[in-house]
Design an enzyme around this catalytic site. Structure first.
Site, short mmCIF file in Angstrom:
data_model
loop_
_atom_site.label_atom_id
_atom_site.label_comp_id
_atom_site.label_asym_id
_atom_site.label_seq_id
_atom_site.Cartn_x
_atom_site.Cartn_y
_atom_site.Cartn_z
CB THR A 1 -0.95 0.01 1.22
OG1 THR A 1 -1.75 1.20 1.19
CG2 THR A 1 -0.19 -0.03 2.53
CG HIS B 1 5.23 -11.20 16.89
ND1 HIS B 1 6.15 -12.19 16.65
CD2 HIS B 1 5.89 -10.24 17.59
CE1 HIS B 1 7.31 -11.85 17.18
NE2 HIS B 1 7.19 -10.67 17.76
#
Length: 404
Positions: A323, A375
């Site tokens: 993006t 994560h």
């Protein structure tokens, strides 16, 4: 002969849609394959076209109604327009001519050429939402009627400076409430889910854009002449990310429940802003694409996004997303994951900054990069390694070209 007009068959990922706009009303003449209706889904706007020359005889699903896959939304009459419809059109044209004649005679017209109540529902909605007076819009439709495009074009015109200062009553505060589009609601749901359902973390780095800018300046004209596409920065980022994904497969993976899916291909989504909201069309097999194919693909997707022509298939899937907030001047941001993907790269504004180079201070065009990652799937070491790889490949583009 009467024919049923049905909504398109939606993919499995789309449960239903909403009638956004009827471009034609019952009785109006329609040509074969002319767009008569727009159906808005969670991802794209689908067009419904006329099956033949003729006219709509009845609308079953009005604007704002929810429709299911292949549900009947109207009935269609093939052949010439009915006599009643022709009479209605003639009467509308006569009303316009009468209004114009009265205006030329110096009298206030009895019927405005473009009164709000005389317009199609989609036009009435556009006029209401924008606050534009119907009489101020130049209608290009049949009989001087206003179309949605006329409203949009009028809104895009620069506003003339008022002759006298506008006075607003003390304490008067204006509010406008409009319903959220299905696409924007879906985007909001996905972004909220990503922040609540993932262990999202963002790592940052910066890249010296001077080498790419110099290469682009030197070869952009020859590139465009040879390939018919403009050489931008995005192709370098797509190719750099593709190479980095090869070295760090976890960044190209996705999570499905308790399973990790490692993808053996590289489908990179490129976030594109449109009037309807943020959409992410996907470039397939970017490892097999050259720079010209990447630039052409992105250009085609951007044009389709502006026109609302992207298909569901073009926005389905993807193993990684890029993006570019720098297009709008963003210096730094933390992009939100595009689930079920596990990482997204954020590009930002190129800005000259003083940098230490070999003990000397140089002014260089720098860009901050941000990698948001899940994560649960990606450790910090892999995330940082991926971002450093992207940085190094961009600062030495010869490595990309020579596959080093």
């Amino acid at each position: 002969m009467a024919t049923e007009i049905k909504a398109p068959v939606f993919p499995e990922s789309v449960a239903d849609g909403t009638i956004a706009t009827w471009h034609k009303q019952p009785g109006e003449a329609v040509s074969r394959d002319e767009v008569i209706c727009d159906i808005e889904t969670d991802k794209v706007v689908l067009e419904v076209v006329a099956p033949a020359d003729g006219s709509i005889s009845a609308i079953i699903k009005n604007e704002g109604d929810t429709v299911l896959s292949a549900e009947v939304i109207a009935t269609f009459e093939e052949g010439a327009v009915s006599g009643a419809a022709q009479t209605q059109a003639v009467q509308s044209e006569e009303k316009v001519e009468q209004a114009a004649a009265q205006t030329q005679a110096g009298n206030a017209p009895v019927v405005e050429r473009a009164q709000v109540q005389d317009q199609a529902p989609a036009v009435r909605k556009a006029l209401t939402e924008t606050g534009i007076a119907a009489a101020d819009v130049d209608g290009t439709g049949r009989g001087g009627r206003i179309t949605k495009e006329d409203v949009a074009n009028h809104q895009a015109k620069p506003a003339a400076a008022p002759a006298t200062p506008l006075s607003v009553a003390v304490g008067e505060r204006i509010e406008k409430r409009v319903p959220m589009t299905r696409l924007r609601k879906r985007v909001a749901e996905r972004l909220l889910a990503a922040t609540q359902q993932t262990a999202m973390l963002t790592t940052f780095n910066e890249v010296n854009m001077k080498p790419i800018m110099e290469m682009r300046k030197q070869y952009k004209d020859a590139f465009e002449k040879r390939h018919g596409a403009r050489l931008g920065f995005m192709s370098f980022f797509v190719k750099a990310c593709t190479e980095a994904l090869k070295r760090y497969p976890a960044v190209n993976a996705s999570i499905d429940g308790d399973d990790i899916i490692y993808h053996g291909y590289y489908d990179i989504g490129v976030a594109v802003s449109s009037d309807r909201g943020l959409v992410v069309p996907v470039l397939r097999d970017t490892d097999r694409m050259n720079y010209a194919e990447v630039e052409s693909g992105i250009g085609a997707y951007a044009a389709k996004a502006r026109e609302g022509k992207l298909s569901i298939e073009e926005m389905t899937g993807g193993t990684f997303t890029i993006t570019n907030g720098g297009t709008f001047g963003s210096l730094l941001s933390t992009p939100i994951l595009n689930q079920p993907q596990t990482a997204i790269l954020g590009m930002h504004k190129i800005q000259e900054r003083p940098m230490a180079v070999n003990g000397q201070v140089e002014i260089l065009p720098m860009m901050y990069l941000a990698l948001s990652y899940d994560h649960r799937m990606i450790d910090g070491k892999e995330a940082v390694g991926f971002l450093v790889t992207v940085k190094e490949l961009l600062e030495e583009p010869a490595k990309l070209i020579l596959d080093l």
